[in-house]
Design a protein around this motif. Sequence first.
Motif, PDB file in Angstrom:
ATOM      1  N   PHE A 133      90.877   7.006  94.107  1.00 17.10           N
ATOM      2  CA  PHE A 133      90.166   7.243  92.863  1.00 17.10           C
ATOM      3  C   PHE A 133      90.235   5.978  92.012  1.00 17.10           C
ATOM      4  O   PHE A 133      91.204   5.219  92.072  1.00 17.10           O
ATOM      5  N   ARG A 134      89.222   5.753  91.210  1.00 14.46           N
ATOM      6  CA  ARG A 134      89.236   4.590  90.332  1.00 14.46           C
ATOM      7  C   ARG A 134      88.622   4.950  88.981  1.00 14.46           C
ATOM      8  O   ARG A 134      87.732   5.795  88.896  1.00 14.46           O
ATOM      9  N   ILE A 135      89.126   4.281  87.953  1.00 16.55           N
ATOM     10  CA  ILE A 135      88.633   4.459  86.592  1.00 16.55           C
ATOM     11  C   ILE A 135      88.042   3.142  86.113  1.00 16.55           C
ATOM     12  O   ILE A 135      88.659   2.083  86.253  1.00 16.55           O
ATOM     13  N   VAL A 142      84.948   7.894  86.069  1.00 18.85           N
ATOM     14  CA  VAL A 142      85.894   8.117  87.155  1.00 18.85           C
ATOM     15  C   VAL A 142      85.099   8.272  88.449  1.00 18.85           C
ATOM     16  O   VAL A 142      84.092   8.975  88.489  1.00 18.85           O
ATOM     17  N   PHE A 143      85.586   7.604  89.519  1.00 14.02           N
ATOM     18  CA  PHE A 143      84.887   7.641  90.797  1.00 14.02           C
ATOM     19  C   PHE A 143      85.853   8.026  91.909  1.00 14.02           C
ATOM     20  O   PHE A 143      87.022   7.634  91.909  1.00 14.02           O
ATOM     21  N   GLY A 144      85.336   8.798  92.860  1.00 14.27           N
ATOM     22  CA  GLY A 144      86.066   9.124  94.073  1.00 14.27           C
ATOM     23  C   GLY A 144      85.261   8.689  95.273  1.00 14.27           C
ATOM     24  O   GLY A 144      84.255   7.978  95.139  1.00 14.27           O
ATOM     25  N   SER A 145      85.640   9.130  96.452  1.00  6.63           N
ATOM     26  CA  SER A 145      84.956   8.706  97.669  1.00  6.63           C
ATOM     27  C   SER A 145      83.506   9.170  97.731  1.00  6.63           C
ATOM     28  O   SER A 145      82.672   8.548  98.387  1.00  6.63           O
ATOM     29  N   SER A 146      83.185  10.263  97.026  1.00  7.55           N
ATOM     30  CA  SER A 146      81.823  10.796  97.072  1.00  7.55           C
ATOM     31  C   SER A 146      80.996  10.429  95.852  1.00  7.55           C
ATOM     32  O   SER A 146      79.873  10.912  95.686  1.00  7.55           O
ATOM     33  N   GLY A 147      81.532   9.575  94.973  1.00  8.86           N
ATOM     34  CA  GLY A 147      80.766   9.136  93.816  1.00  8.86           C
ATOM     35  C   GLY A 147      81.455   9.461  92.501  1.00  8.86           C
ATOM     36  O   GLY A 147      82.667   9.710  92.450  1.00  8.86           O
ATOM     37  N   LEU A 199      91.746  19.437  86.174  1.00  8.99           N
ATOM     38  CA  LEU A 199      91.642  18.077  86.696  1.00  8.99           C
ATOM     39  C   LEU A 199      91.848  18.067  88.203  1.00  8.99           C
ATOM     40  O   LEU A 199      91.079  17.434  88.945  1.00  8.99           O
ATOM     41  N   ARG A 200      92.865  18.754  88.665  1.00 10.06           N
ATOM     42  CA  ARG A 200      93.134  18.801  90.113  1.00 10.06           C
ATOM     43  C   ARG A 200      91.960  19.424  90.871  1.00 10.06           C
ATOM     44  O   ARG A 200      91.597  18.973  91.956  1.00 10.06           O
ATOM     45  N   ASP A 201      91.374  20.466  90.305  1.00 14.10           N
ATOM     46  CA  ASP A 201      90.232  21.102  90.959  1.00 14.10           C
ATOM     47  C   ASP A 201      89.068  20.120  91.081  1.00 14.10           C
ATOM     48  O   ASP A 201      88.409  20.037  92.126  1.00 14.10           O
ATOM     49  N   LYS A 202      88.794  19.381  90.013  1.00 10.69           N
ATOM     50  CA  LYS A 202      87.673  18.437  90.031  1.00 10.69           C
ATOM     51  C   LYS A 202      87.935  17.260  90.975  1.00 10.69           C
ATOM     52  O   LYS A 202      86.991  16.680  91.528  1.00 10.69           O
ATOM     53  N   LEU A 203      89.216  16.908  91.156  1.00 12.04           N
ATOM     54  CA  LEU A 203      89.572  15.830  92.085  1.00 12.04           C
ATOM     55  C   LEU A 203      89.804  16.348  93.496  1.00 12.04           C
ATOM     56  O   LEU A 203      90.246  15.583  94.369  1.00 12.04           O
ATOM     57  N   ASN A 204      89.549  17.638  93.695  1.00  7.29           N
ATOM     58  CA  ASN A 204      89.699  18.265  95.014  1.00  7.29           C
ATOM     59  C   ASN A 204      91.150  18.251  95.495  1.00  7.29           C
ATOM     60  O   ASN A 204      91.434  17.914  96.648  1.00  7.29           O
ATOM     61  N   GLN A 205      92.060  18.621  94.611  1.00  7.09           N
ATOM     62  CA  GLN A 205      93.490  18.745  94.932  1.00  7.09           C
ATOM     63  C   GLN A 205      94.047  17.475  95.604  1.00  7.09           C
ATOM     64  O   GLN A 205      94.493  17.509  96.747  1.00  7.09           O
TER      65      GLN A 205
END
Length: 223
Positions: A133-135, A142-147, A199-205
């Motif tokens: 994850f990156r900010i 905030v970005f994850g592997s899927s955008g 937050l955990r739910d949105k980041l997919n645990q």
Amino acid sequence: MTDLYYIEDDPDIACTVKEYLEQKGFAVTICATLAQAKHALKMHVPVLVLLDWNMPDGRGDSMCRWIRGGWKELPIMFLTVRGDSSDIVFGFENGADDYVVKPFALEVLYSRILALLRRAGNVSEQYLSCGGFRIDQNRRSVFGSSGEISLSAAEYQLLLYLMENKGKTVTREKILEQVWDVNGNYVNDNTLTVTMKRLRDKLNQPSCLKTVRSVGYRMEDTI
């Protein structure tokens, strides 16, 4: 030290440049493949990337586009073996900030690096990364592997505080103080519990976000 990544598959050139720049006060990480460079960038963002055009697992222009997808202002300098103007133009079209043609004098490379850093500033400070994850602090994104991941203001501030303290266990009391009470907003302990769950739910645990039982939480790299 000022850290930079040098994406180069020729070990002789890489070692020569690394030794010279480290004498000038830089901390240089050599990446022999694009895959290795991508992994390194997910863990930490340097102040500048030196990028060879031809790599064993791809071309520099594709890497440049990938970097720009996540770190828009990160300075990138192409090192190309040919003075082919089409390569240079293509590199700029894909997001490069400067280029140096091989073979080059180390003094010339050093001066171009300094000039680029003067123009860009320390862009790396606006980016925080952990566990994939990156900010982007300038954009509050905030970005994850899927955008990009959409977070509420409280969820963003919570994640930001944890990332700013990556590798450290922060207590629930300290989080409540820094994320909520610092703005003069009194909240109870349940507010943190609910916000953390969302937050955990949105980041997919994510596995990088640890619970330290009876104490608090910790962000740590897991990839």
